[in-house]
Design an enzyme around this catalytic site. Structure first.
Site, PDB file in Angstrom:
ATOM      1  N   ASP A   1       7.317   1.943  -8.231  1.00 15.17           N
ATOM      2  CA  ASP A   1       7.040   0.755  -7.417  1.00 15.17           C
ATOM      3  C   ASP A   1       5.712   0.166  -7.879  1.00 15.17           C
ATOM      4  O   ASP A   1       4.672   0.818  -7.791  1.00 15.17           O
ATOM      5  CB  ASP A   1       6.982   1.138  -5.928  1.00 15.17           C
TER       6      ASP A   1
ATOM      7  N   LYS B   1       9.447   8.443  -5.597  1.00 15.46           N
ATOM      8  CA  LYS B   1       9.043   7.097  -6.039  1.00 15.46           C
ATOM      9  C   LYS B   1       7.563   7.151  -6.370  1.00 15.46           C
ATOM     10  O   LYS B   1       6.746   7.534  -5.536  1.00 15.46           O
ATOM     11  CB  LYS B   1       9.322   6.105  -4.915  1.00 15.46           C
ATOM     12  N   LEU B   2       7.244   6.768  -7.602  1.00 18.40           N
ATOM     13  CA  LEU B   2       5.842   6.772  -8.034  1.00 18.40           C
ATOM     14  C   LEU B   2       5.279   5.367  -7.925  1.00 18.40           C
ATOM     15  O   LEU B   2       5.858   4.409  -8.448  1.00 18.40           O
ATOM     16  CB  LEU B   2       5.730   7.216  -9.501  1.00 18.40           C
ATOM     17  N   LYS B   3       4.130   5.248  -7.280  1.00 16.54           N
ATOM     18  CA  LYS B   3       3.418   3.979  -7.304  1.00 16.54           C
ATOM     19  C   LYS B   3       2.797   3.861  -8.699  1.00 16.54           C
ATOM     20  O   LYS B   3       2.218   4.836  -9.211  1.00 16.54           O
ATOM     21  CB  LYS B   3       2.310   3.988  -6.241  1.00 16.54           C
TER      22      LYS B   3
ATOM     23  N   SER C   1       7.434   8.345  -1.196  1.00 12.89           N
ATOM     24  CA  SER C   1       6.648   7.441  -2.021  1.00 12.89           C
ATOM     25  C   SER C   1       5.320   8.131  -2.328  1.00 12.89           C
ATOM     26  O   SER C   1       4.603   8.497  -1.408  1.00 12.89           O
ATOM     27  CB  SER C   1       6.430   6.138  -1.247  1.00 12.89           C
TER      28      SER C   1
ATOM     29  N   GLY D   1       9.590   1.848   3.753  1.00 16.72           N
ATOM     30  CA  GLY D   1       8.711   2.389   4.790  1.00 16.72           C
ATOM     31  C   GLY D   1       7.325   1.791   4.656  1.00 16.72           C
ATOM     32  O   GLY D   1       6.950   1.299   3.584  1.00 16.72           O
TER      33      GLY D   1
ATOM     34  N   LYS E   1      13.103  -3.540   4.596  1.00 15.67           N
ATOM     35  CA  LYS E   1      12.099  -3.129   5.576  1.00 15.67           C
ATOM     36  C   LYS E   1      12.277  -4.074   6.753  1.00 15.67           C
ATOM     37  O   LYS E   1      12.103  -5.289   6.609  1.00 15.67           O
ATOM     38  CB  LYS E   1      10.682  -3.298   5.021  1.00 15.67           C
TER      39      LYS E   1
ATOM     40  N   ASP F   1      11.280  -5.885  -3.114  1.00 18.03           N
ATOM     41  CA  ASP F   1      10.719  -5.514  -1.816  1.00 18.03           C
ATOM     42  C   ASP F   1      10.019  -6.756  -1.255  1.00 18.03           C
ATOM     43  O   ASP F   1      10.620  -7.543  -0.507  1.00 18.03           O
ATOM     44  CB  ASP F   1       9.767  -4.315  -2.021  1.00 18.03           C
TER      45      ASP F   1
ATOM     46  N   GLU G   1      10.668  -1.124  -8.730  1.00 18.68           N
ATOM     47  CA  GLU G   1      10.547  -1.924  -7.511  1.00 18.68           C
ATOM     48  C   GLU G   1       9.423  -2.946  -7.658  1.00 18.68           C
ATOM     49  O   GLU G   1       8.311  -2.593  -8.044  1.00 18.68           O
ATOM     50  CB  GLU G   1      10.265  -0.972  -6.340  1.00 18.68           C
TER      51      GLU G   1
HETATM   52  C1  NPQ Z   1       6.087  -0.267  -0.493  1.00 14.58           C
HETATM   53  N1  NPQ Z   1       5.507   1.465   1.191  1.00 14.58           N
HETATM   54  O1  NPQ Z   1       7.232   0.136  -0.613  1.00 14.58           O
HETATM   55  C2  NPQ Z   1       5.172   0.174   0.641  1.00 14.58           C
HETATM   56  C3  NPQ Z   1       3.740  -0.030   0.387  1.00 14.58           C
HETATM   57  C4  NPQ Z   1       2.959  -0.023   1.661  1.00 14.58           C
HETATM   58  C5  NPQ Z   1       5.935   3.829   1.444  1.00 14.58           C
HETATM   59  O2  NPQ Z   1       5.431   2.845  -0.586  1.00 14.58           O
HETATM   60  C6  NPQ Z   1       0.416  -1.040   5.843  1.00 14.58           C
HETATM   61  C7  NPQ Z   1       0.682  -2.239   5.247  1.00 14.58           C
HETATM   62  C8  NPQ Z   1       0.840   0.095   5.266  1.00 14.58           C
HETATM   63  C9  NPQ Z   1       1.360  -2.296   4.043  1.00 14.58           C
HETATM   64  C10 NPQ Z   1       2.009   1.194   3.465  1.00 14.58           C
HETATM   65  C11 NPQ Z   1       5.600   2.669   0.591  1.00 14.58           C
HETATM   66  C12 NPQ Z   1       1.543   0.057   4.063  1.00 14.58           C
HETATM   67  C13 NPQ Z   1       1.801  -1.134   3.439  1.00 14.58           C
HETATM   68  C14 NPQ Z   1       2.696   1.137   2.300  1.00 14.58           C
HETATM   69  C15 NPQ Z   1       2.515  -1.157   2.254  1.00 14.58           C
HETATM   70  O3  NPQ Z   1       5.701  -1.113  -1.264  1.00 14.58           O
HETATM   71 MG    MG Z   2       7.562  -1.443  -2.314  1.00 16.92          MG
END
Ligand code: NPQ
Ligand code: MG
Length: 372
Positions: A189, A162-164, A136, A291, A263, A239, A214
């Site tokens: 995402d 995966k791009l935020k 990610s 994750g 998750k 998610d 996502e």
């Molecule tokens: C997601 N994870 O899929 C999340 C976003 C995320 C790897 O993109 C603490 C609390 C840490 C919430 C890290 C990835 C976090 C968090 C990532 C949410 O949306």
């Molecule tokens: Mg997500």
């Protein structure tokens, strides 16, 4: 059957190798609650996936800490002889708070499996010894910086990028990454940053052959996602909106998504996560393992889950060095083929290093049954 004799909570912090930015905020260090339970003759670990602030979900570290101390641990003590399987009903009097419940349930299950010398993966029904990993990528300061990060991760072997995304830079950033990498598995995402009225943005993203988009809309919504899915060709993956196996069934039946991000922390633990997996499998929908920048404890837990048969897409189960220079446990190292091994030891198969754990601990509290 065993009894929960004590629960030790720790608040730990680990610096991140680079800041991680999403549409809801930026993190520079990982801060989370760990639980270590003692049962008759064994101990087990659970990691809470909440953050410092209630921005990804309504839970946060200090809230999870008080909920565990004041409600969940006392309920587990009072329940007497139990299996980890019983905790969902022991905790059912508390509405919501899946990540706090997951912390304790996962820890008790870990202890139970350690006592029996069984691995979590085998217990859950793992069908593979290695899992395919994706990564990610946080929102970068510029398109150039993003392209550089993406090629670095591809060079390490990651099988999916995966791009935020967030409104404003989305289409331009995705176009640049797709043009530079025509053949990779690519997804985005949004972490709930859009509204149904933004459908034109998602129509534009349809041009880039994305594996999925996502959580585009509100974190509690299913209905509007079903309307959006009808208007775009890219598969929606949910998610934040999926907090239980019942939510997964509703979302799939409504047509709100065609892929589910699992998750374990978000749905209340690995046992409910397996039920989400099973419901999706029954309805013909693939899942993948999300994750939360977990330390080795949560990361090992995720790898066991990701070895189940309907985990059919690379997960956000990245290697330790994606996030941390040094972890609490031994590092999980990505193989050149973009896979990580599923831990095979008892329980989650990893243990924090005592010195590193001590150095990372900001606060600790031991909870024991009240004397009667
Ligand atoms: C997601 N994870 O899929 C999340 C976003 C995320 C790897 O993109 C603490 C609390 C840490 C919430 C890290 C990835 C976090 C968090 C990532 C949410 O949306
Ligand atoms: Mg997500």
């Amino acid at each position: 059957m065993t009894r929960v004799g004590s629960v030790e909570l720790r608040l730990v912090t680990l610096p991140l190798v680079r800041p991680f930015r999403t549409s809801f905020g930026e993190m520079r260090e990982k801060v989370c609650v760990l639980a270590r339970v003692e049962t008759d003759g064994a101990h087990g670990w659970g990691e809470c996936v909440a953050d410092v602030e209630p921005t990804y979900s309504e839970e946060w570290n200090d809230g999870a800490w008080s909920l565990i101390r004041d409600f969940l641990a006392p309920a587990a003590f009072a329940a007497g002889d139990l299996d980890a399987d019983d905790l969902a009903s022991v905790f059912a009097f508390v509405r919501g708070h899946p990540t706090a419940k997951a912390t304790l349930e996962n820890a008790v299950l870990d202890a139970e499996l350690r006592a029996r010398g069984r691995s979590l993966a085998e217990y859950l029904g793992a069908v593979r010894e290695r899992v395919e990993c994706g990564v990610s990528v946080g929102i970068a300061p510029s398109t150039e910086a993003l392209l550089e990060q993406v090629s670095g991760y591809l060079g390490e072997g990651y099988r999916r990028i995966k791009l935020k995304i967030e409104p404003g830079t989305d289409v331009e950033r995705v176009r640049a990454v797709r043009e530079a990498n025509p053949d990779i598995l690519l997804s985005v995402d949004a972490n709930a940053a859009y509204r149904l009225a933004d459908v034109e943005t998602f129509r534009a993203l349809d041009a880039f052959d994305l594996l999925m988009v996502e959580q585009p809309l509100h974190h509690e919504d299913l209905w509007e996602h079903s309307l959006l899915q009808k208007q775009i060709s890219t598969d929606i993956c949910l998610d934040e909106s999926i907090r239980s196996a019942a939510d997964a069934r509703a979302a799939i039946e409504l047509g709100s998504c065609r892929i589910v991000n699992v998750k374990q922390g978000r749905v209340g633990g690995v046992l409910e996560a397996r039920r989400v997996h099973d419901v999706a499998q029954e309805l013909g929908v693939p899942v993948w393992c999300g994750g939360m920048l977990e330390t080795g404890i949560g990361r090992a837990t995720n790898l066991a889950l990701a070895a189940l048969p309907n985990f059919r897409l690379p997960g956000d189960t990245s290697a330790t060095n994606r996030y941390f220079a040094e972890d609490l446990t031994e590092p999980l190292v990505l193989a050149p083929d973009g896979t990580l091994p599923v831990p095979g030891g008892s329980g989650i198969g990893v243990e924090p290093d005592p010195d590193r754990l001590e150095a990372a601990t900001r606060r600790a509290e031991r909870i024991v049954p009240a004397r009667r």
